[in-house]
Design an enzyme around this catalytic site. Structure first.
Site, PDB file in Angstrom:
ATOM      1  N   ASP A 102       0.808  -1.321   0.119  1.00  0.00           N
ATOM      2  CA  ASP A 102      -0.222  -0.029  -0.010  1.00  0.00           C
ATOM      3  C   ASP A 102       0.992   1.233  -0.069  1.00  0.00           C
ATOM      4  O   ASP A 102       2.060   1.128   0.390  1.00  0.00           O
ATOM      5  CB  ASP A 102      -0.944  -0.208   1.212  1.00  0.00           C
ATOM      6  CG  ASP A 102      -0.342   0.066   2.591  1.00  0.00           C
ATOM      7  OD1 ASP A 102       0.521  -0.769   2.875  1.00  0.00           O
ATOM      8  OD2 ASP A 102      -1.034   0.837   3.315  1.00  0.00           O
ATOM      9  N   GLU A 167      -0.006  -0.961   5.753  1.00  0.00           N
ATOM     10  CA  GLU A 167       0.964  -0.552   6.582  1.00  0.00           C
ATOM     11  C   GLU A 167       0.696   0.879   6.809  1.00  0.00           C
ATOM     12  O   GLU A 167       1.197   1.328   8.046  1.00  0.00           O
ATOM     13  CB  GLU A 167       2.342  -0.818   5.951  1.00  0.00           C
ATOM     14  CG  GLU A 167       3.385  -0.657   6.953  1.00  0.00           C
ATOM     15  CD  GLU A 167       3.945   0.807   7.055  1.00  0.00           C
ATOM     16  OE1 GLU A 167       4.617   1.178   8.104  1.00  0.00           O
ATOM     17  OE2 GLU A 167       3.646   1.419   6.193  1.00  0.00           O
ATOM     18  N   GLU A 191      11.896  -1.630   4.707  1.00  0.00           N
ATOM     19  CA  GLU A 191      11.452  -0.304   4.312  1.00  0.00           C
ATOM     20  C   GLU A 191      12.893   0.784   3.693  1.00  0.00           C
ATOM     21  O   GLU A 191      13.828   0.146   3.836  1.00  0.00           O
ATOM     22  CB  GLU A 191      11.078   0.466   5.526  1.00  0.00           C
ATOM     23  CG  GLU A 191       9.779  -0.137   6.091  1.00  0.00           C
ATOM     24  CD  GLU A 191       8.651   0.603   5.495  1.00  0.00           C
ATOM     25  OE1 GLU A 191       8.739   1.524   4.636  1.00  0.00           O
ATOM     26  OE2 GLU A 191       7.517   0.257   5.873  1.00  0.00           O
TER      27      GLU A 191
HETATM   28 ZN   LIG Z   1       6.918   2.104   4.285  1.00  0.00          ZN
END
Ligand SMILES: [Zn+2]
Length: 418
Positions: A102, A167, A191
């Site tokens: 997302d 998330e 990330e």
């Molecule tokens: Zn992220």
């Protein structure tokens, strides 16, 4: 030595061009939080084509929402589609690589030089919403699992890729994965850390604050009570709270001017310019220091608001209301010396000649869910610059995607080779 031979074979099997192409394909499928089905379909088909064991399932949102530690959501969502891919046997080691599909909304399209969903490469950078945060990271995880599978090296355990949703607004996807029963000895969240290793992450809590006043005509404002004036009292006390939360930050956070920030993001008061405002509502977020629980921070925040109120005659009789809503991110920390993370550090060293820099993250992520919900040690490590995340013209260096794919493939091979 066994690990190193396996690492060479896994790297030979790694297709970095396919990894960059996959990152482009993922960017080209819009997937703003809450609308992730199409991109998850693509993820599942790519994983299957790579010969990975794929599980695709719909989370039972109605049941999860009843869970006492449900991490919260900020968008209305009708579904949550999850995809996991596994390679390797059940054994004495296991590793999860996590990426979320997302993305945050594109904001004002005028600020974008090309379509936010273009996924084009220009001057060595891949552009589009989610390029850095974090479709490139997910592509890296899938490429590493594919390389391990294709290399045929014998494994002593399983590598699992978690492709999750939701998330950006709390972590419902990773929460659903853990509810499904996925466990491992360690997790790496891909990330955008600029290939720094982040073993400590501050938390963040969203709050609403409502402050009452008393209406009066502006020409006789002294007969009313301005909710804006009262807000200033509360805000001054909250600044004091922020200073105390930041008094002695964790060593990995000392480079940040304010590691655990308290910030008001929305504010609305009054209904007419010539009227004393009788109501103020605002929303913001407060950081959670490493080593503190979210409950402690909520308690200190409520105490600070109450403290401001008792010192004011109006507020002591008309106390402000505090409400906690949406994403509630706990702080989290893992030991970077665990074998899985040691393998990552060695693989990074192999690629760059120096070990990765260590850092602390002042923002929330799914890392804390692995740590707090499942006691799976988790760290952040991935390609891209966090400053690109959520910005217009978001982009990531293609060379960094390739480097990350090599490091993660090498790390997984070192850690999991039989
Ligand atoms: Zn992220």
């Amino acid at each position: 030595v066994i690990g190193q031979r396996a690492e060479v074979k896994a790297l030979e099997a790694l297709d970095t061009d396919a990894c960059v192409r996959l990152a482009q394909e993922l960017v080209r499928i819009p997937s703003v939080t809450g609308e992730e089905r199409a991109v998850q379909d693509h993820v599942a088909s790519v994983m299957s084509a790579a010969g990975l064991e794929v599980e695709r399932f719909d989370a039972d949102l109605a049941r999860l929402k009843q869970h006492p530690r449900f991490p919260g959501m900020e968008v209305e969502r009708t579904e949550a589609v999850l995809v996991a891919a596994t390679t390797g046997p059940r054994g004495d080691r296991s590793l999860i690589l996590n990426g979320h599909v997302d993305v945050v909304p594109v904001g004002d399209g005028q600020h974008w030089q090309a379509s936010p969903w273009s996924g084009h490469v220009h001057a060595g950078r891949l552009y589009g919403r989610g390029a850095a945060d974090m479709k490139a990271g997910l592509a890296v995880g899938i490429a590493a699992a594919s390389a391990l599978r294709k290399s045929g090296i014998p494994l002593r355990g399983r590598l699992v890729v978690h492709s999750v949703v939701g998330e950006e607004d709390g972590g419902v996807g990773t929460f659903a994965m853990l509810d499904r029963g996925y466990r491992a000895d360690a997790a790496i969240i891909l990330e955008p850390t600029g290939l720094r290793l982040i073993p400590a992450q501050a938390g963040a809590l969203s709050f609403r604050l409502r402050i009452p006043g008393r209406a009066a005509h502006a020409s006789v404002r002294y007969e009313g009570v301005s909710a804006i004036d009262k807000f200033e009292l509360v805000q001054a006390r909250l600044r004091q709270l922020e200073r105390s939360l930041n008094a002695s930050p964790h060593e990995l956070f000392r480079r940040y001017p304010i590691p655990y920030a308290l910030s008001i993001g929305r504010l609305r008061a009054g209904s007419w310019s010539a009227m004393v405002p009788d109501d103020l509502r605002c929303e913001g977020r407060v950081g959670v220091p490493i080593g503190m629980s979210s409950g402690d921070v909520r308690g200190q925040f409520e105490a600070a608001v109450a403290d401001a109120a008792v010192k004011d005659s109006w507020l002591s009789e008309h106390p402000p209301l505090v409400e906690w809503y949406g994403g509630q991110f706990n702080a989290a920390e893992a030991n970077p010396d665990l074998p899985a993370f040691q393998a990552l550090r060695e693989a990074h060293g192999q690629e760059f000649g120096v070990p990765p820099e260590m850092d602390g993250a002042p923002y929330g992520s799914d890392m804390r869910l692995y740590i707090h919900e499942a006691e799976i040690p988790a760290i952040l490590y991935g390609p891209g610059d966090i400053r690109q995340a959520h910005s217009a013209n978001e982009s990531i260096a293609v060379s960094e995607i390739v480097q990350a794919a090599r490091v993660l493939t090498g790390a997984a091979a070192r850690y999991l080779a039989a």
